[in-house]
Each structure stands twice: as C-alpha cells, then as structure tokens.
Design a protein around this motif. Structure first.
Motif, mmCIF file in Angstrom:
data_model
loop_
_atom_site.group_PDB
_atom_site.id
_atom_site.type_symbol
_atom_site.label_atom_id
_atom_site.label_comp_id
_atom_site.label_asym_id
_atom_site.label_seq_id
_atom_site.Cartn_x
_atom_site.Cartn_y
_atom_site.Cartn_z
ATOM 1 N N ASP A 1 0.762 -1.411 -0.123
ATOM 2 C CA ASP A 1 0.067 -0.034 0.179
ATOM 3 C C ASP A 1 0.973 1.180 -0.020
ATOM 4 O O ASP A 1 1.357 1.425 -0.870
ATOM 5 N N ASN A 2 1.269 1.894 1.206
ATOM 6 C CA ASN A 2 2.020 2.920 1.293
ATOM 7 C C ASN A 2 2.990 2.370 2.242
ATOM 8 O O ASN A 2 2.828 2.470 3.465
ATOM 9 N N PRO A 3 4.092 1.754 2.092
ATOM 10 C CA PRO A 3 5.094 1.023 3.018
ATOM 11 C C PRO A 3 5.690 2.111 4.004
ATOM 12 O O PRO A 3 5.799 1.755 4.975
ATOM 13 N N ARG A 4 5.753 3.444 3.414
ATOM 14 C CA ARG A 4 6.619 4.135 4.381
ATOM 15 C C ARG A 4 7.853 3.713 4.733
ATOM 16 O O ARG A 4 8.730 3.259 3.807
ATOM 17 N N LYS A 5 8.235 3.830 5.935
ATOM 18 C CA LYS A 5 9.488 3.555 6.383
ATOM 19 C C LYS A 5 9.647 1.998 6.980
ATOM 20 O O LYS A 5 10.347 1.611 7.474
ATOM 21 N N GLY B 1 9.597 4.954 1.610
ATOM 22 C CA GLY B 1 10.341 5.632 2.712
ATOM 23 C C GLY B 1 10.003 7.153 2.942
ATOM 24 O O GLY B 1 8.837 7.321 3.425
ATOM 25 N N ASP B 2 10.916 8.248 2.651
ATOM 26 C CA ASP B 2 10.461 9.417 2.904
ATOM 27 C C ASP B 2 9.632 9.975 1.620
ATOM 28 O O ASP B 2 9.545 11.173 1.743
ATOM 29 N N ARG B 3 9.594 9.262 0.672
ATOM 30 C CA ARG B 3 9.404 10.111 -0.542
ATOM 31 C C ARG B 3 7.890 9.429 -1.097
ATOM 32 O O ARG B 3 7.295 8.494 -0.894
#
Length: 943
Positions: A410-414, A470-472
């Motif tokens: 989905d949105n793994p983020r960090k 990540g941060d993007r």
C-alpha cells in the motif's frame, strides 16, 4: 491585515488558556504559520509542540525572519518580539486563524461528518445534493476541497490544519458559497484543527478499528470522535447519528442536544428498510417513525453501506434546507475512489475503493458479492507505520469473503514491505491468496487472471495518486494502472503468473518453521519458471532440489546458484545463501507450492483416477471440452507427486477447465494429490488388481482410490457395476454421487448399440452418440466422459464434436501399420483387467488376419503376481490360431510360444521381420520397456 488583539486576548481568557502576554499598541499581521520556515516579515508564528518536533525551539529563527507576533507555550522561553504565552498553542492558533480570516465559518452553514468509514462518500453526496438543489456548497475532505462541484484542489490531510482550513473557508465565502460539508477526522479533533469552527450540523457514520497507531487504544479513539459531539452541543448544532452502530448508540444516548437517529431498527427516528440492489445502484425505503411517512430512495450508489451514507446525507440536507427532491439521488456525482467502477481492457468489471479498515474491506467485498459474479478477486495492502493491529483483521476478512486475494504494498512508508505483509498473512489458514509486493504488478495480475464473469476489487488507496515509500511520495495511481492495463501473452515454458519470492517464505513459515522476520531480508525477486531438473534452470527460475533413488538434487544447488545469479533454490541442505531457502521436505514443499499456485486460476477442476482407463478417460474429456474452452490437461506420466505440480505450473489464465489425472502405488497418495487439486468433480474409472505390492489387496486399492471422493465435491462418478462402490449409492450421495455402468440400477446406463470398423455407437440413458474410435471396450471411458460433460452443462453439439475427434494415446491402445501388419500398442501400463480387455479386443479385431501378441509382465502386483499372471495364461489358452511371445519374469506363466527374459533378448532374434499380414498386440507394464519394439519398426500411426 489588522487583527483586534484585544478581542483575541479576551477570547483566550474566555477559554482559560492565556498565561501572559506582551504586546505593543500597533501590530501588523500579514500571515499566520506554525512552520518557522514559512515566516516572513510581519507574520504571526504559532509555536506548537508536535508529535515529532517542538515549535518552541524555533522561536528565535522566526524572530530573525521578521515575525511580528509569537504565540507559544514554553515558560522557559524568552521571546523578544510581541508574544502571547498560552497553555495550548493549538487552540490559540486556531482562534487566531479564525480572527485573521474574519471568522468565515460563521458566514456558512457548516456540516461536519465524522466516523471511521463513509465520511468521504457522505460528504460528496451532501455537497452534490445541495448544489443540485440550488444551494451553493463547498466540500473539504480526503479528496481535497472544491466549490460548487467544480475542480477539486488536493491537500495533504483529511481535515486541513487550522490555518489552511480557515483560509479555505474564507475563499468559499468569497465564492458566495452558502454551505460547506467537511470530513472531521479524529486526528483533527485531538489536534484542535477545528477548534474555532462553528458547526450547524454534524453526522456520525460508524466507528470501527483504525488509527490505533495514533490513539493507542480504542477508548481513546472513541473519545476523540466524541469531541465533535461536545463541540456541537456547545454551538447548538444538531447531530444525525447511526444508531445501528454500537458506538453510535452510545453517542446518541450521551448527546443532550438536538439529535436524529437512523438505522435499520424501528427504534430509530428514521428506519432504513427494504434495501435492494438494481443494475445501476441501490434502492431502499426510509420510514419516519414519528409520522410513519415513507420515502422511496433510488440511487446510483451501490451497496448496503451506501444506503446508510445516503440516509445520513438526506437527513442533514432535509433538516437544514427543507424537503429534498428524491429524484436527485438517482444521478449523483460519484465519489472518486469509493466503489468506483473503472473502465479497462480486463475481461472483468473492476472497482476501486479506499477501504483501509477491516470493516470497510468487509463492506465493500460484501457489496460486490451481491452482484453474483462467479469470482471475486481482491487486491489489498496495508500502510506502513500505521495501526498494525488491523492488518491481520483486514487480511482475514478479505480471504474469507473473496474467492481470491492478492496481498500487495500500500504505502510502506519506512517499514519493510514484507514485514507489513507478514503481519497480514501470518495467521491465515486459507490457500486462496498469493503475495505480489509490487503494487502495479499485483493489479495487472488480478486484471489478467480475471474472466468476463469476474469482479476485481482494488482496495486501500482509492483516489490517491502517489505511493509513500521511505520518505518519498512517488507518483502512483491505481486508476491509471487499471486504465493502462494490457494483456501480455506468456511463453509456454514460463509461469503465467510470476511468483514473488516472499510466497516461498510464507509457505515455509506456515508448514515448516517460524522465521524471525525482523532479521531476514527478502529480495525483490520474481520467479518465471519452476523445475526439479538442475539442467533446465535459467535466470529467474526456481530449483526444487528433490532426493530420488539415483540422484540427490541438493548436490546441485551450489552449481545452480553460482551459474545463474537470478535463480533461487529450495532444498534440505544447510547452505548460507540469500537466494536459497531450506525446508524440511522438498517434495512436500513442491506440492504445497503447486496447490497455492493452482488457486490463482479460475478453473473447474476435474480429477480422475482408477486402476485402468484414467488416461483414456482424461483424453476423451479433454477432447470434448476443447471444443468450447481452453483446458489444462495432464501430460504423459505427470500423475504423481512430481508430475502433478509440473502440470499445474503450466496453468494459464485463458483456461477454464483442468482435467488432471492422478495415480497411486502406495496408501495416502490419492488423498495427498487430491488435496493439492481440491477438485470440483472427481471420477474413478475402475478398481482392479493393480499396485498390490504396497496396496495389498483389491480392498486396499478401493480404499486408496475412493479417497478422492472423501472431500467436498460438486459431483463424482464411479463404476456402478462394481459392488465395492455400493456405499456411494446411499441416499446421502444422491444429489452429487452418480453411478455409471451397464446394469439398469445405475444412475447412468450405457451400451454399445452398433460397432463399425473405425467407430461405434454408444447409448447412454437412451441418448445416442457416435464415437470415433475402433475400440468398443473404451465404451466405459467414453460414457464417463459424456456423463461428466452433461454434469458440467456442456452443449450437445460440443459433446458430439468432441467425440468425433480421434483419440491420441501414446502407447495406450494406439494403432500403427507397417506393410500388411497392424500393431496395437498398449505398453504404458498393465494390470490384470487392462491386459484381459486388450487381449479380448485383439483376438476379435480383424479376424481374417493372423494374430500375434508380445506380452510383458504386469508389475507391482505383490504376492498375488504369480496367480494373476497364470489367470492371463488361462485366458490365452482359449484363443485359437495365435502366437504369443512373453517378456519379463512372471509372464512366463502366460505359457507363450516363446519366452524372453527382457526386451533386448526379444529384439535380438529379429522376430518382427517374420510378421506378415498380422494383428500384433504389444502389451505390458512400462517397466518392461516394450515400447522399444516400436522404435525398431517404421510404422505409421493411424488412430
């Protein structure tokens, strides 16, 4: 812009948040921000202590950049410029923003919608209804903000921060908006983003698990939502509450202001009744209990949950502005990414939805199931660095309600994507899912494997046009992926669906041992081919190292991985490589992987076993099905532990049926192979004395073969003339177990009514069929195939065309000619029943010719082998004018004209050169290798 600071100070005092202040007489404020990087000359800086940083630390920077006013909460700070010290800088900032923009919410009818699910849809409906009713309305929420149903402008939060929120409201006032509907998130309430907003109405949809990463526990989440009711009570706004929801009931009972309840129960002020789906949406009756008035609402929105959203929207609009025309609901503006139908080149209907909570996943899938689609495929992921507790709940509901699920990013983020997915699938016991971490690949796979009678639901991101890794924030749109989808043909030797390596780890985790997922690193690698032969391994292949009688595949793992960098291997050895996975039993893992892979495809699965005739029956069925559909068929000897998976890994999305043969020579094999297939239909062709070496007796063969029936099946067929099967004629099996034979007591009765040289006519329950085959003892096999085709609902013309096709059986009663000789070759398998039938046919075929038989051993008959070979010998003594050669050990009991210990000895005498104008039967078990005889003969196949 001038702000009446006296009024501001007075407001802070009223709310008891003012500690002290130091102000000059004249202060110009030209902007407000809580981000020190945005401060310009004469801007007010609100120093907020946030979740990750403290704005009080940046006061000096704000002063250096020309701040004219600082509102802060740290008593330790010494501020040089105009300043106000408060206990809560968020509330103070919200009040200041309201004053700066001239209290815009007081000039609008403000409607706040809160709840876990349905906020966006309800807000969209309210905005559209009011605009279509001539009331200019704006909206603010997850999708962004818009005026008068015009272009939506995106922003980063469901409910904007207090500065942006007041700025948007002020712009709506300038655009002559009369009302605004806004989603009010639990975050915004806790963080006081709506503190200074004056509400006229609020609506509550439902409360289910979400955002527990922020609120820590459900009670805190409940209390956060309750804050909006407190605001409404203080501002004398009315509330419309869903009291079917258990938490809605609690809010309703504790709210002492003007309130309206709605739900499916008669105790609600407004009862939702008679919900029904139609081709373009949903219709229902709304009953006002006080007056007993009924309102019929017909909407272009789908589903039960949207009946609730529509009701909430209707009650709010009706209370604020009087009677709303019901016709409006049939042509509402669709909510982006909320059960949104997306056109694509997939054969299936595709829906996009933002569902990202267990309840929302359940609601959406349940709604789509109401369409009665044959197969519902769901694509689902969970966001990283968010509520972990909801992950397994979402996965479980998806697999429970869907026919097939693809879990993805989905949105793994960090977070590591495989850690998120592990949280989702770790407790699943079902097999109806795979994992494809790459979201684009996952969506394309779902669209590719879907058929015209399928529905695909892409859940989780809805309207979002980005993916957080990540941060993007990387540009990514589910909708665009769906719209851009194109079918891609896969090579025959490649898996139709490339397998993400993580599936291997998931299967090992569930069947062998647990991993420490925090310490492993699963590469982003995909498998395009699976093989147990190290010589066939190429890049992107998976090598399953099996240990056989002569070779141990584990000895070849190192060389495979060294020679192919992108290959992956599974075995039982201790090897420390990132592209290797150790398992306890490679063969078992091979079967488990095949079972999971087979679940990907929408196939009607037909499993066939029996002592004799299973290959013949399989090929007849395949001939019939091919006339109308693509079919996956077992090849050659792929009917065992190794062969069945090999067949399964050739499955393609365009196939509608799988006709799979399964054999056995030891107890438990039929059950094991059937568990891999999970057949819809099953057939036992016969039970005879075969494989007695390990099965022991005819009763042992029966028990082993009938394991195929001891599972959930749509229907099964069995040889009804065999008394062993009488148990399956009991009433319990009446509607799905069918007997077939020549006795009238069977459910299906057959007989050969006419025999010709190259064909015969078959009657089944008084229906006639012309069979393009010269072998009448195949009548039983053809009858099984025709009966199954009837049970499958295939058309008569499809069956007829299939029967007209020649039956191509390699070394199974196949015919060939050379000069004046005819060869009948049946040396793939042999047991007493098939040998007797072959001899009967041979002895009566073209009697005008000489008859020669080359008969090999019938293998795997155990202690009964000698007696059973003698019985064949007795049969042969009854046939006149024949020449018999026997090959092997026990076949010496055939009392042949001449016996040979092996096929090489037979060939060395060149007896085949003496055959003139003969019908030659070549029959024996495969282990005798009588097929070598045909390799010496330049014969031409003709059947």
């Amino acid at each position: 812009m001038k702000i009446d600071l006296n009024k501001y100070i007075l407001k802070l005092k009223e709310e008891n948040i003012l500690l002290s202040y130091r102000l000059t007489e004249k202060i110009e404020i030209e902007g407000i921000t809580f981000d020190s990087r945005q401060v310009s000359q004469n801007w007010a800086f609100i120093a907020i202590k946030g979740l990750t940083s403290d704005g009080n630390k940046f006061i000096e920077k704000a002063e250096e950049q020309g701040s004219s006013l600082v509102v802060y909460s740290s008593k330790e700070k010494s501020v040089k410029t105009n300043s106000i010290l408060v206990t809560d800088s968020r509330k103070a900032g919200s009040i200041l923003a309201c004053l700066y923009y001239d209290n815009p919410s007081s000039k609008l009818k403000v409607i706040g919608i809160t709840g876990t699910n349905g906020k966006t849809t309800t807000s969209t409906i309210i905005c559209d209804v009011l605009n279509k009713s001539g009331i200019k309305c704006g909206s603010i929420g997850t999708l962004g903000y818009s005026f008068d149903n015009k272009e939506t402008i995106s922003h980063s939060r469901t409910t904007p921060d207090f500065v942006e929120l007041n700025a948007i409201l002020a712009s709506m006032v300038k655009q002559d908006c009369q009302a605004v509907v806004m989603e009010v998130s639990s975050h915004s309430l806790v963080l006081n983003r709506v503190h200074s907003i004056q509400f006229d109405a609020i609506g509550f949809t439902n409360l289910t698990q979400d955002h527990l990463d922020f609120h820590k526990d459900f009670e805190s989440y409940f209390n956060a939502k309750k804050m909006l009711f407190d605001i409404a009570f203080n501002q004398k706004a009315f509330a419309v509450i869903n009291t079917d929801d258990q938490y809605g009931k609690k809010y309703y009972s504790e709210f002492n202001g003007d309130k309206i309840s709605y739900g499916s129960q008669a105790i609600s002020d407004y009862q939702i009744s008679d919900i029904r789906s139609h081709d373009k949406g949903t219709a229902f009756t709304l009953i006002e209990q006080k007056s007993n008035n009924n309102l019929q609402i017909v909407s272009n929105y789908y589903g039960l949950f949207n009946a609730y959203n529509l009701t909430l929207a209707h009650l709010i609009c009706n209370k604020l502005y009087g009677s709303i025309t019901p016709k409006i609901y049939s042509s509402l503006k669709k909510t982006s990414g909320r059960l949104e139908y997306i056109e694509s080149k997939s054969l299936a209907k595709v829906f996009l939805d933002y569902a990202h909570t267990p309840d929302a996943v359940q609601q959406v899938i349940t709604t789509l199931k109401e369409t009665k689609a044959k197969r519902l495929i769901t694509v689902l992921g969970c966001g990283g660095n968010r509520d972990q507790a909801k992950r397994p709940l979402m996965a479980k509901r998806a697999t429970l309600l869907s026919d097939f699920v693809i879990f993805t990013d989905d949105n793994p983020r960090k977070e590591k994507n495989y850690s998120i997915i592990y949280d989702m699938v770790k407790d699943l016991s079902s097999d109806n899912y795979i994992i494809i971490r790459d979201r684009k690949r996952a969506i394309n796979t779902a669209l590719d494997i879907a058929k015209s009678d399928s529905i695909v639901a892409i859940l989780g991101k809805g309207h979002e046009d980005y993916q957080e890794i990540g941060d993007r924030k990387t540009p990514f749109s589910d909708k665009k992926v769906i719209q851009d989808f194109i079918h891609v043909e896969k090579a025959e030797n490649r898996l139709h669906v490339d397998l993400d390596i993580i599936n291997l780890f998931d299967l090992v985790e569930k069947h062998n041992h647990e991993f420490d997922w925090s310490k492993i690193d699963i590469p982003d690698q995909y498998i395009e081919n699976i093989s147990t032969d190290s010589r066939s391994i190429t890049e992107k292949s998976l090598f399953i190292a099996l240990k056989g009688d002569n070779f141990d595949g584990n000895n070849y793992i190192d060389s495979v991985l060294e020679n192919t960098e992108e290959a992956f291997a599974v075995g039982t050895s201790d090897i420390d490589k990132t592209n290797y996975l150790k398992v306890e039993d490679s063969l078992e893992f091979y079967g488990i992987l095949a079972k999971r892979y087979l679940s990907i495809f929408d196939l009607t699965k037909i499993a066939i076993t029996g002592s004799t005739g299973k290959t013949t029956t399989k090929e007849i069925i395949a001939n019939i099905i091919r006339e109308s559909s693509n079919v996956l068929v077992t090849r050659g000897n792929e009917n065992n532990y190794i062969g069945l998976p090999r067949t399964i890994f050739r499955a393609k999305a365009n196939q509608s049926y799988a006709v799979l043969e399964i054999g056995t020579n030891a107890p438990g094999e039929i059950n094991y192979l059937s568990n891999i297939i999970k057949p819809d239909y099953a057939i036992i062709t016969s039970v005879d004395q075969a494989h007695l070496e390990l099965l022991g007796s005819l009763e042992g063969v029966y028990q082993e073969k009938t394991d195929i029936f001891r599972r959930e099946l749509k229907a099964f067929l069995f040889p009804g003339d065999n008394i062993l099967f009488d148990e399956f004629k009991e009433d319990f099996y009446k509607n799905f177990g069918y007997s077939l034979g020549q006795k009238e007591s069977n459910d299906f009765t057959y007989e050969v009514t006419q025999f010709k040289n190259d064909s015969f006519e078959l009657s089944i329950n008084n229906s006639s069929y012309e069979v393009n085959c010269p072998i009448p003892y195949f009548a039983h096999n053809y009858s099984l195939a025709i009966t199954l085709a009837k049970l499958l609902g295939l058309a008569n013309y499809t069956i007829t065309r299939g029967l007209s096709n020649q039956l191509k059986l390699n070394n199974r009663m196949s015919f060939a000619s050379k000069d004046t000789n005819i060869f009948i070759v049946d040396c793939y398998n042999a047991n007493p029943a098939s040998t007797k039938a072959a001899i009967d046919f041979w002895s009566n075929y073209k009697k005008e010719k000489k008859h020669v038989a080359i008969l090999g051993d019938m293998l795997e008959l155990g202690t009964q082998s000698l007696e059973l070979h003698k019985n064949i010998g007795k049969q042969l003594t009854l046939i006149k004018d024949k020449v018999v050669y026997s090959v092997g050990r026990d076949s010496i009991n055939y009392l042949a004209n001449k016996h040979f210990d092996n096929v090489e000895s037979f060939l060395s005498e060149n007896l085949i050169n003496d055959f003139k104008d003969c019908v030659v039967l070549i029959k024996g078990s495969h282990g005798i290798h009588l097929e070598k005889i045909m390799e010496k003969i330049d014969a031409v196949s003709f059947v």
